[in-house]
Structures are given as C-alpha cells and as structure tokens.
Design a protein around this motif. Sequence first.
Motif, short mmCIF file in Angstrom:
data_model
loop_
_atom_site.label_atom_id
_atom_site.label_comp_id
_atom_site.label_asym_id
_atom_site.label_seq_id
_atom_site.Cartn_x
_atom_site.Cartn_y
_atom_site.Cartn_z
N UNK A 188 27.70 36.07 60.45
CA UNK A 188 28.72 36.74 61.24
C UNK A 188 29.30 37.93 60.49
N UNK A 189 29.50 37.78 59.18
CA UNK A 189 30.03 38.89 58.39
C UNK A 189 29.07 40.06 58.35
N UNK A 190 27.78 39.77 58.17
CA UNK A 190 26.78 40.84 58.14
C UNK A 190 26.71 41.54 59.49
N UNK A 191 26.72 40.75 60.56
CA UNK A 191 26.63 41.36 61.88
C UNK A 191 27.81 42.23 62.25
N UNK A 192 28.99 41.92 61.71
CA UNK A 192 30.18 42.68 62.05
C UNK A 192 30.47 43.84 61.11
N UNK A 193 29.95 43.79 59.88
CA UNK A 193 30.29 44.83 58.89
C UNK A 193 29.17 45.81 58.60
N UNK A 194 27.91 45.41 58.76
CA UNK A 194 26.81 46.32 58.40
C UNK A 194 26.78 47.61 59.23
N UNK A 195 27.15 47.59 60.54
CA UNK A 195 27.20 48.90 61.23
C UNK A 195 28.22 49.85 60.62
N UNK A 196 29.35 49.32 60.15
CA UNK A 196 30.37 50.19 59.56
C UNK A 196 29.93 50.68 58.18
N UNK A 197 29.17 49.86 57.45
CA UNK A 197 28.63 50.32 56.17
C UNK A 197 27.63 51.45 56.41
N UNK A 198 26.76 51.27 57.42
CA UNK A 198 25.85 52.36 57.77
C UNK A 198 26.59 53.60 58.25
N UNK A 199 27.71 53.40 58.97
CA UNK A 199 28.51 54.54 59.40
C UNK A 199 29.14 55.26 58.22
N UNK A 200 29.55 54.51 57.20
CA UNK A 200 30.05 55.14 55.99
C UNK A 200 28.98 56.03 55.35
N UNK A 201 27.74 55.53 55.29
CA UNK A 201 26.65 56.35 54.79
C UNK A 201 26.43 57.59 55.63
N UNK A 202 26.63 57.46 56.96
CA UNK A 202 26.49 58.61 57.83
C UNK A 202 27.56 59.66 57.53
N UNK A 203 28.80 59.21 57.41
CA UNK A 203 29.90 60.14 57.11
C UNK A 203 29.67 60.82 55.77
N UNK A 204 29.21 60.06 54.79
CA UNK A 204 28.96 60.65 53.47
C UNK A 204 27.84 61.69 53.54
N UNK A 205 26.79 61.42 54.30
CA UNK A 205 25.72 62.39 54.44
C UNK A 205 26.17 63.67 55.11
N UNK A 206 27.01 63.55 56.14
CA UNK A 206 27.54 64.74 56.80
C UNK A 206 28.44 65.52 55.85
N UNK A 207 29.24 64.81 55.06
CA UNK A 207 30.07 65.49 54.06
C UNK A 207 29.22 66.26 53.07
N UNK A 208 28.11 65.66 52.63
CA UNK A 208 27.21 66.37 51.72
C UNK A 208 26.61 67.61 52.38
N UNK A 209 26.30 67.51 53.67
CA UNK A 209 25.76 68.66 54.38
C UNK A 209 26.77 69.79 54.46
#
Length: 280
Positions: A185-206
């Motif tokens: 349950x923890x993985x299912x609820x938190x992993x999308x937000x962890x991936x979203x954090x990676x997305x935000x970081x990538x856009x910041x790098x761009x």
Amino acid sequence: MISRISGLFAAIAFAAAIAVSPVHAQEAKPADAASAVVEGAAADAAAPAPVAAAAAKPVDNPYGLKAMLEHGDFVSKGVLALLVIMSMGSWYILITKLWDSHKLSAEAKSVRTNFFKKASLAEGIKGLSEGSAFRFIAASAIEASEHHEGALTENIDHSTWVTMNVERSVSEVNSRVQGGLGFLATVGSTSPFIGLFGTVWGILQALTAIGVAGQASIDKVAGPVGEALLMTAFGLAVAVPAVLGYNWMVNRNKEVMGQIRAFAADVHGVLMGNRQVTKR
C-alpha cells in the motif's frame, strides 16, 4: 565528254556524303545518350550503398536510460535507485504472499476432507504439517481447554476461556497473513509522487541549462526533459503492480481467513461438545 561525266559523278558523291553524315551524327547521339543513361544508373545504384550502411549502423540514444545513468546527477540516480528498491520489495512480497495464500487454501481443503474424520483432535493435529496455521489454532484450543485453572481464570467460564484463546490464535494467524501488505500500500501510494519529484527535478535542470546557455536549444532541453519523463514512467510502473497486487491479496486473504475462522469455530464446537459429554 569524259570530263563532264567525271564532274557529274563527283557531284553525286559529294551529295551522298552530305546526306549520310547527319545519319551518322544522329546514330552517335542516341548511342552517347544511352551510354550516359547506363553510367547514371550505375552511379545511382552505387550511391545507396553508403546510405544503407549508415542506416544499418546503430545510433546511441543520448537521451535514454543509459545516458541518464552515465550523465545524471546524484538526485536523479537516487530517485531511480529508490524506485528500483520499492519495485523489488513489492514484487518479493507479492510473490511470497501469493505462495502462502495458495498453501493455506490447499491446507483448508485437506482439513475439510480429513481432519474431522479422525477419532480425536489429537490424532487430527498429528496429520497436520509443522508450522501450519490450522495446527496452531487446534493446538491452542486444546491447550486452553485442558489448562483452565488458576485463581484469575476461575472467574471465566470454560467456553469463554477457550473462545478467547481461539480468537487470539486466529488474530495471530491473520497478522501473519496480512504482513507485508502495508508495504504494498505504501509503494502504491508514494511511488507516483517520487517519480513526480524526479520529473520536477529534471525540468529544473532543463531550465537551469537554458539559463546558463542563454538560449533554448534542443540539445540543452531534451536531455533533462527526457530524464523527467523517464522518472514519471518509472513511478507509474512501480505503483500500478503494487496497487493491483494489494487489492488482489486483500481479496484472497479474506477468503482464506474465512476458511480459517470456520475451522476455528468447528474446533471450538468439538471441544465444547466433548466437555458436555464428559459432564453427563
């Protein structure tokens, strides 16, 4: 007279030479054109060979996963490592719990068929495997029925005492069956937000690369944005199996626990019936 005839033949020969020379010129021109066409076709046939060779040569993708692992910073690599660990843990729990649920279902079928056909509960317990949930419940019920003594337990009647111990053993089995589902349950609820954090970081790098370069060129933007999209995809790839596996295991565990509770109630009924017969 002879001179006139010679002059006539000379004039005829000169006219014939003039008439034949254009024909030869016309025949030479198509021949030259045909040779030119043949040479051009040969050149065209030879030209695609380097192009085909260039197309067959593999081209490395500078914006894929390999490039991210080679050139990504510690934040992107850390997010990717965390998602990989969460995915491995969820798959491990899902496979092991599915195997445990399958074993409990098989034991439940065997118990319904053979256990209550024995002469006594003790003989029935001997037929169950070590570490079996059904054996643990039956043994706990028998022990509670045979050891109802003490100053404190005298205030509790025998049926209530056995019922309490059987319910306690069933709760312990339920805790073991449900173990690990919280992680899913923890993985299912938190992993999308962890991936979203990676997305935000990538856009910041761009955006940082654009600001440093002073212009929004494709080579400055494509790499970080590609990493951002990969992080989003990884987050979803980790979350979806965890959520589906959690819901599936919850439904399977409900069925298995229903069979276990039915077995516990039957054991309790057998013990109480034996005690009533003894009292008579």
